[in-house]
Write a protein that holds these residues in place. Structure first.
Motif, PDB file in Angstrom:
ATOM      1  N   GLY A  15       0.798  -1.225   0.000  1.00  0.00           N
ATOM      2  CA  GLY A  15       0.000   0.000   0.000  1.00  0.00           C
ATOM      3  C   GLY A  15       0.820   1.259   0.000  1.00  0.00           C
ATOM      4  O   GLY A  15       2.016   1.278  -0.310  1.00  0.00           O
ATOM      5  N   GLY A  16       0.154   2.362   0.331  1.00  0.00           N
ATOM      6  CA  GLY A  16       0.776   3.671   0.322  1.00  0.00           C
ATOM      7  C   GLY A  16      -0.291   4.745   0.333  1.00  0.00           C
ATOM      8  O   GLY A  16      -1.437   4.503   0.706  1.00  0.00           O
ATOM      9  N   VAL A  17       0.077   5.956  -0.103  1.00  0.00           N
ATOM     10  CA  VAL A  17      -0.836   7.097  -0.160  1.00  0.00           C
ATOM     11  C   VAL A  17      -1.184   7.366  -1.612  1.00  0.00           C
ATOM     12  O   VAL A  17      -0.290   7.454  -2.469  1.00  0.00           O
ATOM     13  N   GLU A  18      -2.466   7.479  -1.900  1.00  0.00           N
ATOM     14  CA  GLU A  18      -2.904   7.818  -3.257  1.00  0.00           C
ATOM     15  C   GLU A  18      -3.700   9.123  -3.212  1.00  0.00           C
ATOM     16  O   GLU A  18      -4.596   9.293  -2.399  1.00  0.00           O
ATOM     17  N   THR A  19      -3.348  10.053  -4.081  1.00  0.00           N
ATOM     18  CA  THR A  19      -4.025  11.343  -4.181  1.00  0.00           C
ATOM     19  C   THR A  19      -4.511  11.514  -5.608  1.00  0.00           C
ATOM     20  O   THR A  19      -3.731  11.346  -6.555  1.00  0.00           O
ATOM     21  N   GLU A  20      -5.790  11.830  -5.756  1.00  0.00           N
ATOM     22  CA  GLU A  20      -6.382  11.973  -7.083  1.00  0.00           C
ATOM     23  C   GLU A  20      -7.032  13.336  -7.219  1.00  0.00           C
ATOM     24  O   GLU A  20      -7.629  13.851  -6.270  1.00  0.00           O
ATOM     25  N   LEU A  21      -6.934  13.925  -8.413  1.00  0.00           N
ATOM     26  CA  LEU A  21      -7.556  15.197  -8.742  1.00  0.00           C
ATOM     27  C   LEU A  21      -8.653  14.963  -9.770  1.00  0.00           C
ATOM     28  O   LEU A  21      -8.478  14.164 -10.698  1.00  0.00           O
ATOM     29  N   PHE A  22      -9.791  15.663  -9.611  1.00  0.00           N
ATOM     30  CA  PHE A  22     -10.928  15.491 -10.512  1.00  0.00           C
ATOM     31  C   PHE A  22     -11.479  16.856 -10.913  1.00  0.00           C
ATOM     32  O   PHE A  22     -11.335  17.844 -10.191  1.00  0.00           O
ATOM     33  N   ALA A  23     -12.186  16.871 -12.057  1.00  0.00           N
ATOM     34  CA  ALA A  23     -12.816  18.094 -12.538  1.00  0.00           C
ATOM     35  C   ALA A  23     -14.315  18.119 -12.270  1.00  0.00           C
ATOM     36  O   ALA A  23     -14.990  19.051 -12.675  1.00  0.00           O
ATOM     37  N   SER A  24     -14.836  17.109 -11.638  1.00  0.00           N
ATOM     38  CA  SER A  24     -16.267  17.028 -11.347  1.00  0.00           C
ATOM     39  C   SER A  24     -16.470  16.471  -9.956  1.00  0.00           C
ATOM     40  O   SER A  24     -15.684  15.626  -9.490  1.00  0.00           O
ATOM     41  N   SER A  83       8.035  15.205   0.033  1.00  0.00           N
ATOM     42  CA  SER A  83       9.080  15.169  -1.002  1.00  0.00           C
ATOM     43  C   SER A  83       9.068  13.854  -1.758  1.00  0.00           C
ATOM     44  O   SER A  83       9.941  13.616  -2.588  1.00  0.00           O
ATOM     45  N   ALA A  84       8.056  13.017  -1.481  1.00  0.00           N
ATOM     46  CA  ALA A  84       8.038  11.677  -2.060  1.00  0.00           C
ATOM     47  C   ALA A  84       7.267  11.582  -3.368  1.00  0.00           C
ATOM     48  O   ALA A  84       7.432  10.619  -4.121  1.00  0.00           O
ATOM     49  N   GLY A  85       6.375  12.530  -3.654  1.00  0.00           N
ATOM     50  CA  GLY A  85       5.578  12.426  -4.866  1.00  0.00           C
ATOM     51  C   GLY A  85       5.075  13.771  -5.332  1.00  0.00           C
ATOM     52  O   GLY A  85       4.793  14.672  -4.522  1.00  0.00           O
ATOM     53  N   TYR A  86       4.962  13.925  -6.669  1.00  0.00           N
ATOM     54  CA  TYR A  86       4.463  15.162  -7.269  1.00  0.00           C
ATOM     55  C   TYR A  86       3.759  14.818  -8.566  1.00  0.00           C
ATOM     56  O   TYR A  86       4.175  13.916  -9.303  1.00  0.00           O
ATOM     57  N   ALA A  87       2.649  15.519  -8.840  1.00  0.00           N
ATOM     58  CA  ALA A  87       1.960  15.344 -10.116  1.00  0.00           C
ATOM     59  C   ALA A  87       1.391  16.682 -10.547  1.00  0.00           C
ATOM     60  O   ALA A  87       0.962  17.494  -9.716  1.00  0.00           O
ATOM     61  N   VAL A 124      -1.422  10.811  -8.159  1.00  0.00           N
ATOM     62  CA  VAL A 124      -0.104  10.266  -7.862  1.00  0.00           C
ATOM     63  C   VAL A 124      -0.267   9.238  -6.747  1.00  0.00           C
ATOM     64  O   VAL A 124      -1.042   9.432  -5.814  1.00  0.00           O
ATOM     65  N   GLN A 125       0.432   8.121  -6.894  1.00  0.00           N
ATOM     66  CA  GLN A 125       0.455   7.082  -5.863  1.00  0.00           C
ATOM     67  C   GLN A 125       1.872   6.958  -5.330  1.00  0.00           C
ATOM     68  O   GLN A 125       2.826   6.819  -6.106  1.00  0.00           O
ATOM     69  N   VAL A 126       1.993   6.995  -4.014  1.00  0.00           N
ATOM     70  CA  VAL A 126       3.305   6.950  -3.375  1.00  0.00           C
ATOM     71  C   VAL A 126       3.344   5.758  -2.423  1.00  0.00           C
ATOM     72  O   VAL A 126       2.586   5.731  -1.449  1.00  0.00           O
ATOM     73  N   PRO A 127       4.199   4.759  -2.674  1.00  0.00           N
ATOM     74  CA  PRO A 127       4.275   3.603  -1.756  1.00  0.00           C
ATOM     75  C   PRO A 127       4.922   3.996  -0.439  1.00  0.00           C
ATOM     76  O   PRO A 127       5.690   4.978  -0.363  1.00  0.00           O
ATOM     77  N   TRP A 128       4.623   3.221   0.595  1.00  0.00           N
ATOM     78  CA  TRP A 128       5.178   3.524   1.915  1.00  0.00           C
ATOM     79  C   TRP A 128       6.702   3.525   1.897  1.00  0.00           C
ATOM     80  O   TRP A 128       7.347   4.259   2.660  1.00  0.00           O
ATOM     81  N   THR A 129       7.284   2.708   1.041  1.00  0.00           N
ATOM     82  CA  THR A 129       8.746   2.606   1.008  1.00  0.00           C
ATOM     83  C   THR A 129       9.412   3.892   0.521  1.00  0.00           C
ATOM     84  O   THR A 129      10.618   4.067   0.683  1.00  0.00           O
ATOM     85  N   SER A 130       8.629   4.815  -0.086  1.00  0.00           N
ATOM     86  CA  SER A 130       9.201   6.076  -0.570  1.00  0.00           C
ATOM     87  C   SER A 130       9.250   7.145   0.517  1.00  0.00           C
ATOM     88  O   SER A 130       9.849   8.198   0.321  1.00  0.00           O
ATOM     89  N   PHE A 131       8.581   6.889   1.641  1.00  0.00           N
ATOM     90  CA  PHE A 131       8.544   7.867   2.716  1.00  0.00           C
ATOM     91  C   PHE A 131       9.700   7.642   3.677  1.00  0.00           C
ATOM     92  O   PHE A 131      10.094   6.505   3.949  1.00  0.00           O
ATOM     93  N   SER A 132      10.228   8.733   4.194  1.00  0.00           N
ATOM     94  CA  SER A 132      11.220   8.661   5.273  1.00  0.00           C
ATOM     95  C   SER A 132      10.852   9.716   6.302  1.00  0.00           C
ATOM     96  O   SER A 132      10.334  10.784   5.960  1.00  0.00           O
TER      97      SER A 132
END
Length: 531
Positions: free
Chosen positions: A7-16, A329-333, A346-354
Motif C-alpha cells: 500500500g501507500g498514499v494515493e491522491t487523485e484530482l478530478f474536474a467534477s 518530497s516523495a511524490g508530485y503530479a 499520484v500514488q506513493v508507496p510507503w517505502t518512498s517515505f522517510s
C-alpha cells in the motif's frame, strides 16, 4: 505498525464532484458476497456511471473492459438463478419481490434480452397488479373491519408497490416487451390507498413523486407529496437529512435514513429542481460518508444514483484548469484537466517515505472547481486482533477430525496442525436480538484448503450448514448467510485439510448484518502452524 511493502498514499484530482462517488462505486464493484441484490446493485451502479467510468480509473483498479466483463458475468449468473417467480438473495433460496424488481431494473439497464428478462418483467408487473388490488380492497374496508393480520405488513406492502412501480416506469419499450407500462392511474391508486390506510412511508412518497414529477394530471398529489417530504427534513445552516422510523416489516426492504434521504433528494430534483433544500440534502449525504462511502450496498446504490442526477443537474462551469499535488518530497503530479471526466493523480508507496511527518499540498490554476481524494492503503503488521462484540459474539475453534493429536494448542494459544490432517472448523454465532441479512465470513489460513462436500468427488467429512440459507466455500474464505437470524446462537462447521507447511495467520472470523454492517462481531486473530 504496518507492513511497509503493502500500500501507500494515493491522491487523485478530478474536474467534477462525481469524484466524491469514487469509493462508493468501488465498494459496490468489489463487495464480496455476490447475492442477487448485490450483483444487481453493482450492475445498476455501472449503468449509472457508464459514461464517466474512465474518471474512476486508477492503477490497481479494474479497467473499463474488466468492469464490462464482470457485468456480463453478473447477467449470466442472474439469468441462471431465475425461477418462475423471480429471484431470492441466493440460488434456490426463497423468492423475494424486492430483490426481484431490483434485478429486473439491473438486467434492463444492462441491455439484457431474451426469455428471462421478458418473463421477469411479467412477474414484476403481475406482482404489482396483485399488490395494488389487495391494497385497494383493504382500503375500501371500514377501518373497524380490517384485521390486525391484514394491517401487519401493509406499510411495507405500500412501499414495495411503489418500488415496483418505479422500476416498471423506468423500463424502456424494449424491456417492457408485451407488458403495458403502468400509467399514472396506478400511482394515483396507490397514493389514495396509502392515505386511507395510514401506511405511507417516506420512501413510498419519494418514489411516487419521482414517478409523477411534472405531470399536470397529478398536480394535487404532487403538491401534497412535496409538502410532506419537505416536512420530514432536519435542516441546519449548511446541511439537511431525512430521519424517519421504520416498522419491522419495512426492514425487509433494506431501509435506512441515508437511503431515504437519497430517494427524497432524487424526487425533489425531478419535481422542484430550484428548491433550496436540494443542495443541503446533497451536502448532508456527502457528510454522512465513512471512509469515502456509505454503510451498505443499498445505501451506496441509492445515494450514487441520486447524486449522479444532482451533479448532472447543477454542475455548470466547464473545467479548464491545471491541478498540482505534492505528497511531501516523495511524490508530485501536475496535470491539465479540461473535461468533466478528467482525472489525474499520484500514488506513493510507503517505502518512498522517510521520517515521521509529510505535508500534502494541492494547487489549481484556471477555470472550474477542482476536487480531490486522498486515500491510504495499508496492511496492519499485527494480525492477532482482539475479539469485538458490536451486536454479535463470534467464536471459532479448530479440532482434529481423525486423530486428536493432529490439532493441538501452543502455550501462547495458537494452533499446531499436522501436515495432511483433516481439521473441523467450528464457528458459533450468538445474538441477543433478531437480525436480518446476516453474513458470516471466516478467512482461511493460507495453509488450509476447504473440503467442498457438494462436489461428487470430494471426500466425506463433517459439516453443519443446515441452519444457514446459503453457504460458499471459497479458496480463501468460507461464508454462511441467514436472511433471518433469531435471537440465540447458530453453529457453522466445515472441514479443511492442512496442505502446506509453515506458519500462517488466521484473520478474525466476522459476522455482520449485510444491510446494517455497524452491527457486527468478530473472533480474535490467531496463528496456525502446520508441520
Amino acid at each position: 505498525a504496518i507492513v511497509p511493502d503493502v500500500g501507500g498514499v494515493e491522491t487523485e484530482l478530478f474536474a467534477s464532484q462525481l469524484s466524491s462517488l469514487t469509493d462508493a462505486y468501488w465498494y459496490l464493484q468489489v463487495y464480496p458476497f455476490e447475492c442477487a441484490e448485490q450483483r444487481s446493485g453493482r450492475m445498476l451502479a455501472t449503468a449509472a456511471m457508464a459514461d464517466v467510468l474512465e474518471s474512476f480509473a486508477a492503477p490497481g483498479r479494474p479497467t473499463r473492459a474488466e468492469i464490462e466483463s464482470q457485468r456480463a458475468r453478473d447477467v449470466r449468473e442472474l439469468e441462471r438463478d431465475f425461477s418462475a417467480e423471480g429471484w431470492g438473495y441466493f440460488y434456490k433460496t426463497a423468492v423475494d419481490p424486492f430483490v426481484t424488481q431490483q434485478v429486473v431494473a439491473a438486467l434492463a439497464a444492462s441491455g439484457a434480452t431474451g426469455k428471462v428478462i421478458e418473463r421477469a418483467v411479467a412477474v414484476v408487473a403481475a406482482s404489482n397488479a396483485r399488490r395494488l388490488s389487495r391494497l385497494d380492497a383493504l382500503a375500501r374496508k371500514p377501518a373497524a373491519a380490517r384485521t390486525s393480520k391484514e394491517l401487519e405488513t401493509v406499510r411495507s406492502s405500500v412501499a414495495l408497490a411503489a418500488s415496483e412501480l418505479a422500476t416498471l416506469a423506468a423500463l424502456d419499450r424494449k424491456a417492457l416487451g408485451a407488458i403495458k407500462r403502468p400509467g399514472l392511474d396506478s400511482a394515483l391508486r396507490l397514493h389514495a390507498a396509502a392515505n386511507l390506510l395510514g401506511a405511507y412511508s417516506v420512501d413510498a412518497k419519494a418514489r411516487l413523486l419521482s414517478i409523477t414529477a411534472k405531470q399536470p394530471a397529478a398536480a394535487a398529489m404532487r403538491r401534497e407529496l412535496l409538502a410532506q417530504l419537505l416536512s420530514t427534513a432536519r435542516e441546519d445552516a449548511a446541511t439537511a437529512t431525512i430521519t424517519t422510523q421504520y416498522t419491522n416489516d419495512e426492514r425487509l426492504l433494506l431501509v435506512s435514513n441515508a437511503k431515504t434521504t437519497a430517494l427524497v433528494l432524487d424526487a425533489l430534483i425531478r419535481e422542484a429542481p430550484e428548491h433550496t433544500l436540494i443542495p443541503k440534502l446533497a451536502r448532508g449525504l456527502l457528510d454522512a460518508r465513512k471512509r469515502g462511502r456509505w454503510l451498505s450496498t443499498q445505501e451506496n446504490l441509492a445515494v450514487l444514483q441520486a447524486m449522479r442526477r444532482y451533479f448532472d443537474t447543477y454542475e455548470k462551469i466547464a473545467p479548464a484548469f491545471t491541478g498540482k499535488v505534492w505528497v511531501g518530497s516523495a511524490g508530485y503530479a501536475e496535470h491539465a484537466l479540461a473535461k468533466r471526466d478528467a482525472r489525474a493523480g499520484v500514488q506513493v508507496p510507503w517505502t518512498s517515505f522517510s521520517g515521521a511527518s509529510h505535508q500534502l499540498a494541492l494547487a489549481k490554476t484556471g477555470a472550474g472547481r477542482m476536487y480531490y481524494r486522498v486515500g491510504v492503503q495499508y496492511a496492519p503488521a499485527k494480525l492477532d486482533l482482539p475479539p469485538v462484540d458490536a451486536g454479535f459474539i463470534v467464536r471459532r475453534s479448530y479440532t482434529a477430525v481423525e486423530d486428536p493429536k493432529d490439532v493441538t494448542r501452543t502455550p501462547d494459544g495458537h494452533y499446531k496442525v499436522k501436515l495432511g490432517a483433516l481439521v473441523l472448523v467450528t464457528l458459533e454465532v450468538l445474538s441477543s436480538a433478531q437480525r436480518s441479512g446476516v453474513a458470516v465470513v471466516d478467512p482461511l489460513p493460507a495453509g488450509f484448503e476447504p473440503v467442498n462436500t457438494r462436489l461428487a468427488i470430494s471426500e466425506r467429512v463433517d459439516s453443519d450448514t443446515a441452519a444457514w440459507d446459503h453457504v460458499n466455500l471459497r479458496d480463501n474464505r468460507s461464508e454462511a448467510f441467514a436472511m433471518s437470524f433469531a435471537a440465540g446462537s447458530r453453529r457453522f462447521t466445515y472441514t479443511v485439510r492442512a496442505t502446506t507447511p509453515g506458519t500462517f495467520a488466521a484473520a478474525p472470523a466476522k459476522a455482520e448484518e449485510m444491510y446494517a454492517p455497524e452491527t457486527f462481531g468478530r473472533t480474535s486473530g490467531t496463528r496456525v502452524i502446520i508441520e
